[in-house]
Each structure stands twice: as C-alpha cells, then as structure tokens.
Design a protein around this motif. Sequence first.
Motif, PDB file in Angstrom:
ATOM      1  N   MET A 185       1.318  -1.077   0.234  1.00  0.00           N
ATOM      2  CA  MET A 185      -0.047  -0.317   0.126  1.00  0.00           C
ATOM      3  C   MET A 185       1.074   1.343   0.440  1.00  0.00           C
ATOM      4  O   MET A 185       0.717   2.551   0.538  1.00  0.00           O
ATOM      5  CB  MET A 185      -1.008  -0.209   1.269  1.00  0.00           C
ATOM      6  CG  MET A 185      -2.303   1.145   0.990  1.00  0.00           C
ATOM      7  SD  MET A 185      -2.791   1.200   2.534  1.00  0.00           S
ATOM      8  CE  MET A 185      -3.905   2.794   2.459  1.00  0.00           C
ATOM      9  N   GLY A 186       2.301   1.078  -0.509  1.00  0.00           N
ATOM     10  CA  GLY A 186       3.130   2.501  -0.871  1.00  0.00           C
ATOM     11  C   GLY A 186       2.866   3.187  -1.024  1.00  0.00           C
ATOM     12  O   GLY A 186       1.832   4.059  -2.260  1.00  0.00           O
ATOM     13  N   LYS A 187       3.005   4.746  -0.594  1.00  0.00           N
ATOM     14  CA  LYS A 187       2.688   5.942  -1.421  1.00  0.00           C
ATOM     15  C   LYS A 187       4.074   6.637  -1.756  1.00  0.00           C
ATOM     16  O   LYS A 187       4.723   6.385  -0.654  1.00  0.00           O
ATOM     17  CB  LYS A 187       1.923   6.776  -1.068  1.00  0.00           C
ATOM     18  CG  LYS A 187       0.490   5.891  -0.255  1.00  0.00           C
ATOM     19  CD  LYS A 187      -0.197   7.126  -1.361  1.00  0.00           C
ATOM     20  CE  LYS A 187      -2.199   6.595  -1.168  1.00  0.00           C
ATOM     21  NZ  LYS A 187      -2.219   4.702  -0.868  1.00  0.00           N
ATOM     22  N   ASN A 188       3.974   7.845  -3.161  1.00  0.00           N
ATOM     23  CA  ASN A 188       5.613   8.187  -2.619  1.00  0.00           C
ATOM     24  C   ASN A 188       4.839   9.336  -2.014  1.00  0.00           C
ATOM     25  O   ASN A 188       4.198  10.398  -2.049  1.00  0.00           O
ATOM     26  CB  ASN A 188       5.598   8.394  -3.811  1.00  0.00           C
ATOM     27  CG  ASN A 188       4.237   8.988  -5.266  1.00  0.00           C
ATOM     28  OD1 ASN A 188       3.514  10.127  -5.138  1.00  0.00           O
ATOM     29  ND2 ASN A 188       4.005   8.471  -6.743  1.00  0.00           N
ATOM     30  N   ILE A 189       6.274  10.358  -2.404  1.00  0.00           N
ATOM     31  CA  ILE A 189       5.693  11.757  -1.348  1.00  0.00           C
ATOM     32  C   ILE A 189       4.727  12.771  -2.232  1.00  0.00           C
ATOM     33  O   ILE A 189       4.086  13.592  -1.314  1.00  0.00           O
ATOM     34  CB  ILE A 189       7.435  12.546  -1.609  1.00  0.00           C
ATOM     35  CG1 ILE A 189       8.725  11.263  -0.548  1.00  0.00           C
ATOM     36  CG2 ILE A 189       7.201  14.046  -1.385  1.00  0.00           C
ATOM     37  CD1 ILE A 189      10.053  12.058  -0.973  1.00  0.00           C
TER      38      ILE A 189
END
Length: 485
Positions: free
Chosen positions: A1-5
């Motif tokens: 479920m990663g998100k970028n900046i």
Amino acid sequence: MGKNINELFSSVTIQSLKGNKDVVVNEIHFDSRKVKHGDLFVACRGTVSDGHDFIDTAVANGARVIVCEELPKKSSSETSFIVVEDSSAVLSQIAHNFYNKPTENIQLVGVTGTNGKTTIATLLYNLFRKLGYKVGLLSTVCNYVDEKAVKATHTTPDALQLNALLAEMVEAGCEYCFMEVSSHAIDQKRVGALNFKGGIFTNITHDHLDYHKTFEAYLKVKKAFFDQLGNKSFAITNVDDKNGKLMLQNMKGHKFTYSTRSFADYRCQILEKHFTGMLLEMDGAEIWTNFIGDFNAHNLLAVYGTARLLDQDKEEILRGISELKSVDGRFESIISTDGIMAIVDYAHTPDALKNVLETIAALRTGNEQVITVVGAGGDRDKSKRPLMAKISAELSDKVILTSDNPRSEDPDQIILDMKEGVSANNTRKVLAITDRKEAIRTAHMLAQKDDIILVAGKGHEDYQEIKGVKHHFDDKEVIKEIFKL
C-alpha cells in the motif's frame, strides 16, 4: 500500500526537501521504535518528549523519509528529509492522504465539549443503526466499525489510528461516523485534515487544566474545532451554555442551536421525571425516553437536531430515540434485593458530578439518604479535587472519599487534596476510605431501604490504575457482588 512523496504531501506546504523526491514509503510512524526499512518518520514535538531527538533512531531503523521542523546536524544521504512548519499538523494531513482521504467518502460528525460527548456520539451511532445504516463510532468507551468492536485507548485516537479506522469504515460500507473530539486531539492537530460534515458542542466547564493551564486556553481550543469547519459543514451548539454561541462566532458553515430553556432551532421541554425515565416534548412532539436528568434532555436534543440536519425523517428519529437505552456507565442504576439503589456514573468533573446529584435530588421523595462514593484521578488537574468533594458534601447526606485512578500519585494525598474543599459544617458527613471496594461496601452498610448510593468517576472503566499498573476493577461488578445479585 506504499505511497510516493507527491501523493502523501498533496495539500501540504513543504519548506524544503533534501534528498530523493520520488521515494515510495511503506508506512508512516511518529514513534521511532516502530519504524522499519522503507518507512516514513514524523518528528513531532510533544508535551513530554520531542520526536526530533529520535531522528537518528528512526534512520538507523531504516526510515527512508524524515519529516521534521528543523534538520538534524547530521543527515544520511540515503534518507530524504522534508522540513515543514508544524510536524503534528502535517502528520494529520499525510495520514489522511495515506489512507486515501477516507472522510471524502463518509459523513463524519464530531462531538466536543466537557461533558456529554460519549453519550451523544454513542446514541447517534445506535440511532442511525436503528434507522438502517452502517455506521462507525469513535468514542471513549469503544470504537466500532459497523458491528465490529475495536478497543479504545484514548477519547480520540492518534492521527494514524484515526485515519486507519475511518478507512476501515469506508471499506465496510459505513455511510456515517460519529466521533468524540477531545481538546487534546484538537490542540495536537490529530483531526486537522479530516473533512467534518458537522460538529456538535455540548458544554464547557472545569476540566483538563493540567494540560491547557487556563480555562481561556481550554475554551480557545474547543472553539478552534468549529473555526476549522468548512463552508458546507454544519455546527449545532447548546445555547444553554454561556459559551455556546461563542463556538459559532467564526464558523464558516451552517449554524444551528438547541436549548431546553430558551429560543433555539431545536427545543425540548421535560414534562415528567421519574427514576425510570422522562416524558419529553421534543420539537412539538411528546416522547417517553429511558433517560433521566436535565443533562440527558440536552444530550437527546443534540442527537435529534443532528439527525434532522443529516436529513432523517422526524417521526423515525423520535421513534428511534424513544427506544434508545443509556450508555454504559452513564447514570446506570442497580437495585439490591433489600431495596437500595446504586447509580454508577462516569461523572469525573465538578459540573458533571453536580448534574448527577441535582438529578437525584429532583427525583427524591424526601426521606431517602443519598450516599456518594467519589474520588479524583491522579496525574490530572488537581484544582478540581476540592471542588468535587465540596459539591459531593453539599448535595449528599453522606460522602465517602476514595481512590479513582491514582496513577503515579499517592491516593491518600489525593483524598487530602479533596478534603480541602469540604466546609467545616459538612466535615461530619465525610469519611475517607482509600480502598474503593471497601468504600462501596461501607456505603452499602450505611444505606437503608430506598436509599441511593452514587458511585461516581469511573463509569464504564473496568480497571484501576495504581503506580502505573492497571488492575481489573469494575464499579458495577463490585456493586453486584456486594448486593449479592
């Protein structure tokens, strides 16, 4: 479920970014001990510790991104550093973004004030379930994702837990969520990024001055919640409280009022009072309710007004309210086989205690004794201790001062602090028994048929915290054991 900046920092003002701006992070933490490789750590300044002191630990644990208000003297080239003005406010926003902005997909209503928050939020949750909706609840007693119970550790969870629970509610198909909003949560920006459909103000009295220091600061924090509501939001306030209208002063959205005493958008009058309930005239209709006391008339009126503002049918609301039961640990009565009534209530502020004792006084036929068992919490606002004892002694026939949650303090010293508020005329009424179970047992020994024992301060709590250790203790369980029920 990663998100970028870029996804995480949407709508966030960044002062500077040092390092890779295209990093993808796995999780967000503000406790450096929980950080794992690939996570983001937010260095928040707290009342006890400063997260900036733990940046090195977070980096050593594998943090790929650090959010801070000032750069550390040494920084790792493998870690990106994002400098912001207020880390706590940014934590709320990036938590909301990380969990896909859950409050854009659920109608969230916040309840704030000193007393009544738990009752109103819980009754709204129960009412809307009766009306056929899937609903979430965030409260002191327990959190609910529709039917699923999630143990509550704080009145308002931290920003990460809060958004995770709201996201879970959205996933479960909940259309509404009702939540208690504490002054600590407002001050610490935990709710800053949430999109509230509405806000409810109950009342404001003496509490939490250990944290806020002055009543004016406490009042300002409560008002800040309403100041932050959007143009499309509604606020409904209790104008029987002298600060009720103040809450709406700078509110941008739709403003409504409720009252049992004066002109307001939503009105209610108590027609009959009994120990089994009240007959109310609410918005022109008569309904019997299972609740007792003027303060509960206010609570039910806030529930009614909020439901109307959420476009529910008047007749359905009134029918639902007439079927609602009292909230756990709020004016709950237990009657012994020999005709003694015990009332368990969470009243842990001077005003709440006064409300409960005045409610009991209004229902007495005149011959019953009222015996109050009450304490005050340790490591909390000390200035309310003598007030609690003063009110108890003035409005009871006998008082037993005892332990509540002494936490790290000496319980005997807390009782001595309470005794300072008892006038010379009332000292003969007052006993001190440190052991809470013995205090309740003594109250029962002193009571006769038809007498009323009020056990105040802990309500729904099933523990007693002594020297940092929580021991199982439930006022209702103890009363039933002593009553041999």
